[in-house]
Design a protein around this motif. Structure first.
Motif, PDB file in Angstrom:
ATOM      1  N   ASP A 316       0.951   6.624 -82.663  1.00 18.27           N
ATOM      2  CA  ASP A 316       0.257   6.035 -81.529  1.00 18.27           C
ATOM      3  C   ASP A 316      -0.893   5.135 -81.975  1.00 18.27           C
ATOM      4  OD1 ASP A 316      -0.775   8.475 -82.459  1.00 18.27           O
ATOM      5  OD2 ASP A 316      -2.049   8.691 -80.698  1.00 18.27           O
ATOM      6  N   LEU A 317      -1.292   5.252 -83.240  1.00 19.63           N
ATOM      7  CA  LEU A 317      -2.360   4.406 -83.763  1.00 19.63           C
ATOM      8  C   LEU A 317      -1.829   3.243 -84.590  1.00 19.63           C
ATOM      9  CD1 LEU A 317      -4.992   7.080 -84.887  1.00 19.63           C
ATOM     10  CD2 LEU A 317      -4.858   5.822 -82.737  1.00 19.63           C
ATOM     11  N   GLY A 318      -0.614   3.375 -85.095  1.00 18.59           N
ATOM     12  CA  GLY A 318      -0.090   2.304 -85.922  1.00 18.59           C
ATOM     13  C   GLY A 318       1.290   2.626 -86.446  1.00 18.59           C
ATOM     14  N   PRO A 319       1.958   1.640 -87.078  1.00 21.99           N
ATOM     15  CA  PRO A 319       3.336   1.810 -87.525  1.00 21.99           C
ATOM     16  C   PRO A 319       3.469   2.749 -88.716  1.00 21.99           C
ATOM     17  CG  PRO A 319       2.486  -0.313 -88.235  1.00 21.99           C
ATOM     18  CD  PRO A 319       1.450   0.280 -87.336  1.00 21.99           C
ATOM     19  N   ALA A 320       4.723   3.098 -89.020  1.00 19.11           N
ATOM     20  CA  ALA A 320       5.012   4.080 -90.066  1.00 19.11           C
ATOM     21  C   ALA A 320       4.759   3.534 -91.470  1.00 19.11           C
ATOM     22  CB  ALA A 320       6.463   4.546 -89.945  1.00 19.11           C
TER      23      ALA A 320
END
Length: 395
Positions: A316-320
């Motif tokens: 939810d804060l950024g990509p993997a």
């Protein structure tokens, strides 16, 4: 007007007790309409191809009993959804009492109950639903008995609060919070929701487990803890999310530290409930995997050198493909707690390497944060690729 939804935990039957109160000094009349529509919580529709009432005023859907009322309805009607929702606001009821072979699966039903409520009085109607499709309808007049039994069972399950605060609102919040934590429990641990979130998150199990231990319910945590390592890989990897079909296909690195932490937390507070010699191998494996993860970033630039690699744990804060300090913080916690467990078992060599890895990971975290935020950061960001979000205690 109020409604109380009751579940009979023995049979699975569900009761809905509807109460209409009259606070005025005069008798009041009203109409109660119970409308059954083919809508679903998760999907767009719950198809209803056949809908109708029997001679007793009980509702059947798709050939199975669905609803019975403690008071026989004065009128019943069925219709396709659009027709029903056009008729009701106009104060009308469709003429049909039974429909089948509805191609759109949009069968809808209504039951009308006229109410005459004396001054200061109340009228109650109970609706009853079978616990499983095709099961017999329960007796709606049992709702009050089932409610009393359920309340007594929950009172016994929650026990006597370990704290007492003069502020009644705070005490109510305390007891309600404990109740909701218990409601969320499945046999394998806490599930945060009934639909897409009907799964076991190791993160939730750790947070909620710590709380339950503090509330004197370490027995619950001891019962579900083995579920957290049921799918642990041979290299020590602990899947972060597990449902009825097994672990989710997600690479998240926080679960390793959370598993070790919860084992240690239970052992600290309730050692009789934590067979440490039996559980320690799982904790050690998880710690070994944390070391392996750190080796993947050993040759990285200073911004990510030595911390845990990118993952989906903070999607939810950024990509993997971003590093999330969240993982590394849990890694430090896990390794330090692993060292504690090793010392408790008289394994000084294990304790030494786990503590050394914890210290090294903590230093790598500090070096990374300084590299991206300066020597006196105002806050700790999400990770080296994202300095606008904080490394919040998610959950």
């Amino acid at each position: 007007f109020s409604g109380t939804l009751i579940a009979d935990f023995d049979s699975g039957d569900v009761y809905w007790q509807l109460a209409a109160a009259n606070p005025t000094a005069e008798t009041q009349t009203a109409q109660l309409l119970a409308v059954v529509r083919p809508l679903a919580v998760k999907d767009e529709k719950r198809p209803t191809y056949a809908v109708g009432f029997d001679r007793r005023g009980q509702l059947w859907l798709n050939g199975s009993p669905f609803l019975a009322a403690s008071t026989r309805p004065a009128e019943t009607a069925v219709a396709p959804l659009a027709e029903m929702m056009a008729a009701l606001p106009a104060g009308q009821l469709p003429d049909a009492r039974y429909l089948d072979c509805l191609p759109d699966g949009d069968g809808t039903a209504v039951m009308r109950f006229p109410l005459t409520i004396p001054a200061g009085g109340q009228e109650t109607i109970s609706l009853a639903f079978p616990g499983a499709p095709g099961s017999d309808l329960p007796d709606p007049n049992d709702a009050a008995t089932v409610l009393a039994t359920t309340e007594a069972a929950w009172t016994a399950e929650m026990g006597t609060p370990d704290i007492e605060i003069p502020d009644g609102f705070v005490m109510n919040a305390y007891e309600a919070s404990l109740g909701y934590l218990l409601v969320a429990l499945d046999p394998d641990g806490p599930h945060p929701g009934p639909l897409n979130h009907d799964a076991l998150w190791v993160r939730d199990a750790a947070y909620i487990g710590e709380t339950l231990i503090g509330l004197g319910r370490g027995d619950i945590v001891a019962a579900y803890l083995p579920s957290l390592w049921e799918y642990q890989a041979a290299n020590g990897y602990v899947p972060a999310v597990i449902d009825d079909d097994g672990p989710w296909d997600k690479e998240e690195w926080d679960a390793q530290g959370q598993l070790i932490f919860l084992i240690a937390e239970l052992y600290r507070h309730e050692p009789a409930l934590a067979p440490l010699a039996e559980w320690y191998p799982q904790a050690r494996l998880a710690a070994e995997f944390l070391v392996e993860l750190r080796q993947r970033t050993a040759a990285d630039p200073p911004t990510s050198r030595g911390i845990l690699p990118p993952s989906e744990s903070a999607e939810d804060l950024g990509p993997a493909d971003w590093h999330h300090y969240w993982d590394s913080f849990w890694g430090v916690i896990g390794l330090e707690n692993g060292a504690y467990l090793a010392n408790e078992l008289g394994l000084p060599e294990d304790a030494a390497w786990m503590q050394a890895e914890a210290d090294a990971l903590r230093q790598s975290l500090r070096d990374s944060i300084v590299a991206v935020m300066g020597s006196e950061p105002a806050y700790i960001p999400n990770g080296p690729e994202d300095v606008t979000s904080s490394a919040m205690a998610r959950g």
